[in-house]
Design a protein around this motif. Structure first.
Motif, PDB file in Angstrom:
ATOM      1  N   VAL A  55      47.979  40.282 100.006  1.00 27.77           N
ATOM      2  CA  VAL A  55      49.075  39.326 100.085  1.00 27.77           C
ATOM      3  C   VAL A  55      48.527  37.942  99.743  1.00 27.77           C
ATOM      4  O   VAL A  55      47.346  37.661  99.989  1.00 27.77           O
ATOM      5  CB  VAL A  55      49.714  39.335 101.498  1.00 27.77           C
ATOM      6  CG1 VAL A  55      50.463  40.626 101.733  1.00 27.77           C
ATOM      7  CG2 VAL A  55      48.683  39.099 102.592  1.00 27.77           C
ATOM      8  N   PRO A  56      49.385  37.067  99.169  1.00 24.77           N
ATOM      9  CA  PRO A  56      50.784  37.339  98.839  1.00 24.77           C
ATOM     10  C   PRO A  56      50.916  38.383  97.732  1.00 24.77           C
ATOM     11  O   PRO A  56      50.017  38.535  96.916  1.00 24.77           O
ATOM     12  CB  PRO A  56      51.311  35.986  98.363  1.00 24.77           C
ATOM     13  CG  PRO A  56      50.087  35.261  97.887  1.00 24.77           C
ATOM     14  CD  PRO A  56      48.965  35.699  98.777  1.00 24.77           C
ATOM     15  N   ASN A  57      52.075  39.074  97.745  1.00 25.34           N
ATOM     16  CA  ASN A  57      52.293  40.109  96.741  1.00 25.34           C
ATOM     17  C   ASN A  57      52.901  39.504  95.485  1.00 25.34           C
ATOM     18  O   ASN A  57      52.969  38.280  95.336  1.00 25.34           O
ATOM     19  CB  ASN A  57      53.162  41.238  97.311  1.00 25.34           C
ATOM     20  CG  ASN A  57      54.541  40.735  97.730  1.00 25.34           C
ATOM     21  OD1 ASN A  57      54.966  39.639  97.354  1.00 25.34           O
ATOM     22  ND2 ASN A  57      55.245  41.529  98.514  1.00 25.34           N
ATOM     23  N   LEU A  58      53.357  40.358  94.591  1.00 28.14           N
ATOM     24  CA  LEU A  58      53.908  39.872  93.325  1.00 28.14           C
ATOM     25  C   LEU A  58      55.242  39.162  93.480  1.00 28.14           C
ATOM     26  O   LEU A  58      55.751  38.587  92.515  1.00 28.14           O
ATOM     27  CB  LEU A  58      54.058  41.051  92.355  1.00 28.14           C
ATOM     28  CG  LEU A  58      52.732  41.580  91.797  1.00 28.14           C
ATOM     29  CD1 LEU A  58      52.919  42.975  91.224  1.00 28.14           C
ATOM     30  CD2 LEU A  58      52.193  40.637  90.741  1.00 28.14           C
ATOM     31  N   LEU A  59      55.817  39.208  94.684  1.00 28.91           N
ATOM     32  CA  LEU A  59      57.108  38.553  94.925  1.00 28.91           C
ATOM     33  C   LEU A  59      56.992  37.457  95.969  1.00 28.91           C
ATOM     34  O   LEU A  59      57.972  37.094  96.612  1.00 28.91           O
ATOM     35  CB  LEU A  59      58.148  39.610  95.350  1.00 28.91           C
ATOM     36  CG  LEU A  59      58.407  40.690  94.291  1.00 28.91           C
ATOM     37  CD1 LEU A  59      59.235  41.820  94.872  1.00 28.91           C
ATOM     38  CD2 LEU A  59      59.113  40.093  93.087  1.00 28.91           C
ATOM     39  N   HIS A  61      55.687  37.321  98.964  1.00 28.05           N
ATOM     40  CA  HIS A  61      55.716  37.573 100.406  1.00 28.05           C
ATOM     41  C   HIS A  61      54.319  37.343 100.973  1.00 28.05           C
ATOM     42  O   HIS A  61      53.347  37.929 100.499  1.00 28.05           O
ATOM     43  CB  HIS A  61      56.196  38.997 100.683  1.00 28.05           C
ATOM     44  CG  HIS A  61      57.588  39.254 100.188  1.00 28.05           C
ATOM     45  ND1 HIS A  61      57.860  40.119  99.137  1.00 28.05           N
ATOM     46  CD2 HIS A  61      58.773  38.732 100.566  1.00 28.05           C
ATOM     47  CE1 HIS A  61      59.160  40.127  98.909  1.00 28.05           C
ATOM     48  NE2 HIS A  61      59.736  39.292  99.756  1.00 28.05           N
ATOM     49  N   GLY A  62      54.257  36.521 102.006  1.00 24.11           N
ATOM     50  CA  GLY A  62      52.959  36.103 102.527  1.00 24.11           C
ATOM     51  C   GLY A  62      52.321  37.065 103.492  1.00 24.11           C
ATOM     52  O   GLY A  62      51.131  36.954 103.779  1.00 24.11           O
ATOM     53  N   ALA A  70      61.478  43.231 103.130  1.00 25.43           N
ATOM     54  CA  ALA A  70      62.138  42.987 101.842  1.00 25.43           C
ATOM     55  C   ALA A  70      62.331  44.266 101.045  1.00 25.43           C
ATOM     56  O   ALA A  70      63.305  44.396 100.300  1.00 25.43           O
ATOM     57  CB  ALA A  70      61.316  41.981 101.031  1.00 25.43           C
ATOM     58  N   ILE A  71      61.420  45.218 101.177  1.00 24.55           N
ATOM     59  CA  ILE A  71      61.526  46.450 100.396  1.00 24.55           C
ATOM     60  C   ILE A  71      62.465  47.458 101.055  1.00 24.55           C
ATOM     61  O   ILE A  71      62.966  48.374 100.404  1.00 24.55           O
ATOM     62  CB  ILE A  71      60.130  47.090 100.196  1.00 24.55           C
ATOM     63  CG1 ILE A  71      60.156  48.104  99.036  1.00 24.55           C
ATOM     64  CG2 ILE A  71      59.622  47.745 101.467  1.00 24.55           C
ATOM     65  CD1 ILE A  71      58.791  48.683  98.717  1.00 24.55           C
ATOM     66  N   MET A  93      54.851  46.562  93.267  1.00 21.77           N
ATOM     67  CA  MET A  93      55.316  45.179  93.287  1.00 21.77           C
ATOM     68  C   MET A  93      55.208  44.560  94.682  1.00 21.77           C
ATOM     69  O   MET A  93      54.759  43.427  94.838  1.00 21.77           O
ATOM     70  CB  MET A  93      56.768  45.110  92.805  1.00 21.77           C
ATOM     71  CG  MET A  93      56.988  45.498  91.357  1.00 21.77           C
ATOM     72  SD  MET A  93      56.305  44.303  90.180  1.00 21.77           S
ATOM     73  CE  MET A  93      57.399  42.903  90.423  1.00 21.77           C
ATOM     74  N   TYR A  94      55.623  45.305  95.702  1.00 21.01           N
ATOM     75  CA  TYR A  94      55.692  44.761  97.064  1.00 21.01           C
ATOM     76  C   TYR A  94      54.392  44.929  97.847  1.00 21.01           C
ATOM     77  O   TYR A  94      54.117  44.149  98.762  1.00 21.01           O
ATOM     78  CB  TYR A  94      56.837  45.427  97.835  1.00 21.01           C
ATOM     79  CG  TYR A  94      58.194  44.921  97.443  1.00 21.01           C
ATOM     80  CD1 TYR A  94      58.830  43.909  98.166  1.00 21.01           C
ATOM     81  CD2 TYR A  94      58.863  45.437  96.342  1.00 21.01           C
ATOM     82  CE1 TYR A  94      60.071  43.434  97.805  1.00 21.01           C
ATOM     83  CE2 TYR A  94      60.105  44.977  95.959  1.00 21.01           C
ATOM     84  CZ  TYR A  94      60.711  43.977  96.693  1.00 21.01           C
ATOM     85  OH  TYR A  94      61.951  43.512  96.324  1.00 21.01           O
TER      86      TYR A  94
END
Length: 334
Positions: A55-59, A61-62, A70-71, A93-94
């Motif tokens: 983290v953070p991921n590709l979107l 999210h910390g 979110a997923i 992605m997540y």
């Protein structure tokens, strides 16, 4: 290996209302990572071929907790079994794979072809309920397998030497130092899958054909090609799936399922929509042909459509009921 989606369950058929949450996703790109690898703690991604993420991921999210929340709305879409690549793509992605110092601070993204396959199969379901495919999950910004480092199910390399056993396979899977034992020795382990009604309903194969194998035409560390002649198309006609001479492509040096030359088979497998070609993948079905398969496949396909229609009607009815009750101000049970 391929990502898999669980079959729809009646208690999870609220796809219409739930998909509205997808529009809240962030679409900003991420250019670098500064975090270290963490053990995977996103429940939906348990069982992925990597157990370390970052983290953070590709979107953006910390924390993994935020990523898990979110997923979660995508579970309803996964339950429709619209694409076997969807779960793999979402998790890439997540909860992106973490390869430590292998790629420095650059993120390892899913390959564009994985996104394209998932979107092609699942976007019609999203549109059916009045929503759009999230911009955060656009395929155009993702790397192409042949030209960049990325991850996709077909390129997962197992059986690496001990000192490299914690490294994932990337979009260039057969470079020196990352070659698999499978490529080096030519030993392959194909998973035998029976042609049953349950297999057909649980795996949404792109095509079902009667095919005569012509043998392996080319083989290398980047894949293999098998010449064949499609005698009859039972399901999935159009595009690369048509009667006549054909080339079946494998993304690995192993030809799975095994096809013996000059033998006829019932073949249930997938297409590569990006390159418009028929594929051979471990987990697909190839059984010796007999005429009873024609009747069986037609019966299975009819049952699959009936189940899909019933599930969609149930989802639509529940979504409409919730909408009407909210407009009226009725109390909805929690």
């Amino acid at each position: 290996m391929t990502g898999s989606c669980r079959p729809p369950a009646s208690g999870r058929a609220r796809i219409g209302p739930v998909l509205s949450v997808l529009l809240l996703l962030s679409s900003s790109p991420v250019t670098s990572f500064s975090s270290i690898c963490e053990p995977m703690r996103v429940p939906m991604c348990a069982g992925m071929p990597w157990d370390l993420t970052r983290v953070p991921n590709l979107l953006h999210h910390g924390t993994q907790g935020n990523a898990a929340l979110a997923i979660e709305p995508f579970q309803a879409l996964l339950d429709t079994n619209c694409s076997r690549d969807l779960r793999f793509f979402l998790c890439a992605m997540y909860a992106p794979v973490c390869a430590g110092a292998l790629v420095a601070d650059d993120p390892i993204r899913p390959c564009r072809a994985v996104c394209a396959r998932a979107r092609a199969r699942c976007e019609p379901v999203v549109l059916r309920y009045g929503h759009r495919w999230p911009e955060a999950l656009a395929c155009d910004s993702l790397p192409v397998y042949e030209h960049a480092v990325c991850i996709q199910p077909e390129a997962i390399v197992l059986g690496l030497p001990h000192e490299e056993s914690d490294l994932p396979s990337l979009g260039r899977p057969f470079r020196p130092g990352l070659q698999s034992n499978e490529c080096a020795s030519g030993s392959c382990k194909c998973r035998r899958v029976r042609a049953t009604r349950r297999t057909y309903l649980r795996n949404y194969f792109d095509f079902a054909v009667r095919v005569r194998s012509g043998g392996v035409r080319a083989r290398g560390c980047r894949g293999a090609r098998v010449s064949a002649h499609v005698e009859r198309v039972l399901r999935g006609g159009g595009g690369p799936v048509r009667t006549g001479s054909a080339i079946l492509h494998s993304d690995t040096p192993c030809v799975c399922p095994t096809l013996r030359p000059a033998q006829e088979y019932l073949l249930l497998c997938d297409t590569d929509s990006t390159h418009s070609r028929m594929m051979l993948r471990n987990g697909c079905v190839a059984v010796r042909w007999n005429e009873t398969w024609t009747k069986k496949v037609k019966a299975w396909e009819k049952l699959r459509r009936l189940r899909k229609g019933a599930s969609e009607r149930h989802s639509w009815y529940k979504a409409k009921t919730v909408y009407i009750r909210r407009r009226r101000g009725d109390h909805l049970p929690s």
